[in-house]
Write a protein that holds these residues in place. Structure first.
Motif, PDB file in Angstrom:
ATOM      1  N   THR A   1       0.831  -1.204   0.000  1.00  0.00           N
ATOM      2  CA  THR A   1       0.000   0.000   0.000  1.00  0.00           C
ATOM      3  C   THR A   1       0.870   1.261   0.000  1.00  0.00           C
ATOM      4  N   THR A   2       0.224   2.382  -0.231  1.00  0.00           N
ATOM      5  CA  THR A   2       0.925   3.663  -0.165  1.00  0.00           C
ATOM      6  C   THR A   2       1.505   3.874   1.226  1.00  0.00           C
TER       7      THR A   2
ATOM      8  N   MET B   1       4.669   1.914   1.584  1.00  0.00           N
ATOM      9  CA  MET B   1       5.776   2.571   0.878  1.00  0.00           C
ATOM     10  C   MET B   1       6.278   3.785   1.649  1.00  0.00           C
ATOM     11  N   ASP B   2       5.352   4.557   2.199  1.00  0.00           N
ATOM     12  CA  ASP B   2       5.744   5.727   2.987  1.00  0.00           C
ATOM     13  C   ASP B   2       6.580   5.297   4.194  1.00  0.00           C
TER      14      ASP B   2
ATOM     15  N   ARG C   1       9.784  10.044   0.089  1.00  0.00           N
ATOM     16  CA  ARG C   1       8.532   9.302  -0.069  1.00  0.00           C
ATOM     17  C   ARG C   1       8.051   9.380  -1.507  1.00  0.00           C
ATOM     18  N   PRO C   2       7.422   8.309  -1.994  1.00  0.00           N
ATOM     19  CA  PRO C   2       6.844   8.369  -3.333  1.00  0.00           C
ATOM     20  C   PRO C   2       5.674   9.358  -3.346  1.00  0.00           C
TER      21      PRO C   2
ATOM     22  N   SER D   1       3.913  10.456  -6.179  1.00  0.00           N
ATOM     23  CA  SER D   1       2.978  10.374  -7.302  1.00  0.00           C
ATOM     24  C   SER D   1       2.758   8.912  -7.671  1.00  0.00           C
ATOM     25  N   PRO D   2       1.743   8.655  -8.484  1.00  0.00           N
ATOM     26  CA  PRO D   2       1.549   7.284  -8.970  1.00  0.00           C
ATOM     27  C   PRO D   2       2.778   6.755  -9.726  1.00  0.00           C
TER      28      PRO D   2
ATOM     29  N   ASP E   1       5.908   7.505  -9.082  1.00  0.00           N
ATOM     30  CA  ASP E   1       6.884   7.137  -8.063  1.00  0.00           C
ATOM     31  C   ASP E   1       6.541   5.778  -7.459  1.00  0.00           C
ATOM     32  N   ARG E   2       5.273   5.563  -7.153  1.00  0.00           N
ATOM     33  CA  ARG E   2       4.861   4.287  -6.567  1.00  0.00           C
ATOM     34  C   ARG E   2       5.075   3.140  -7.554  1.00  0.00           C
ATOM     35  N   GLN E   3       4.849   3.386  -8.817  1.00  0.00           N
ATOM     36  CA  GLN E   3       5.092   2.354  -9.830  1.00  0.00           C
ATOM     37  C   GLN E   3       6.582   2.040  -9.917  1.00  0.00           C
TER      38      GLN E   3
ATOM     39  N   ARG F   1       7.368  -0.211  -7.117  1.00  0.00           N
ATOM     40  CA  ARG F   1       6.862  -1.562  -7.406  1.00  0.00           C
ATOM     41  C   ARG F   1       7.777  -2.295  -8.391  1.00  0.00           C
TER      42      ARG F   1
END
Length: 60
Positions: free
Chosen positions: A25-26, A29-30, A40-41, A43-44, A46-48, A51
């Motif tokens: 989850t976000t 990741m945080d 921290r990521p 944006s989407p 960054d999260r991708q 992943r």
């Protein structure tokens, strides 16, 4: 977020036992970014990137 930040975040997630990047989850990741000292990521994208790094780490 730099590629190195994404790698550090993903590495910590893998070390904590997260094996499926789709289940991360976000908030996870945080937390991982905070503990690893990475940005921290934000944006989407960054999260991708986190992943993708996670998948690379856990599948090799």
């Amino acid at each position: 977020m730099t590629a190195y930040d994404a790698y550090r975040t993903a590495r910590l997630l893998a070390a904590e036992g997260y094996t499926d990047s789709d289940a991360v989850t976000t908030a996870d990741m945080d937390m991982a970014a905070e503990l690893s000292g990475a940005a921290r990521p934000a944006s989407p994208d960054d999260r991708q990137t986190v992943r993708l790094a996670h998948d690379t780490i856990t599948r090799h």
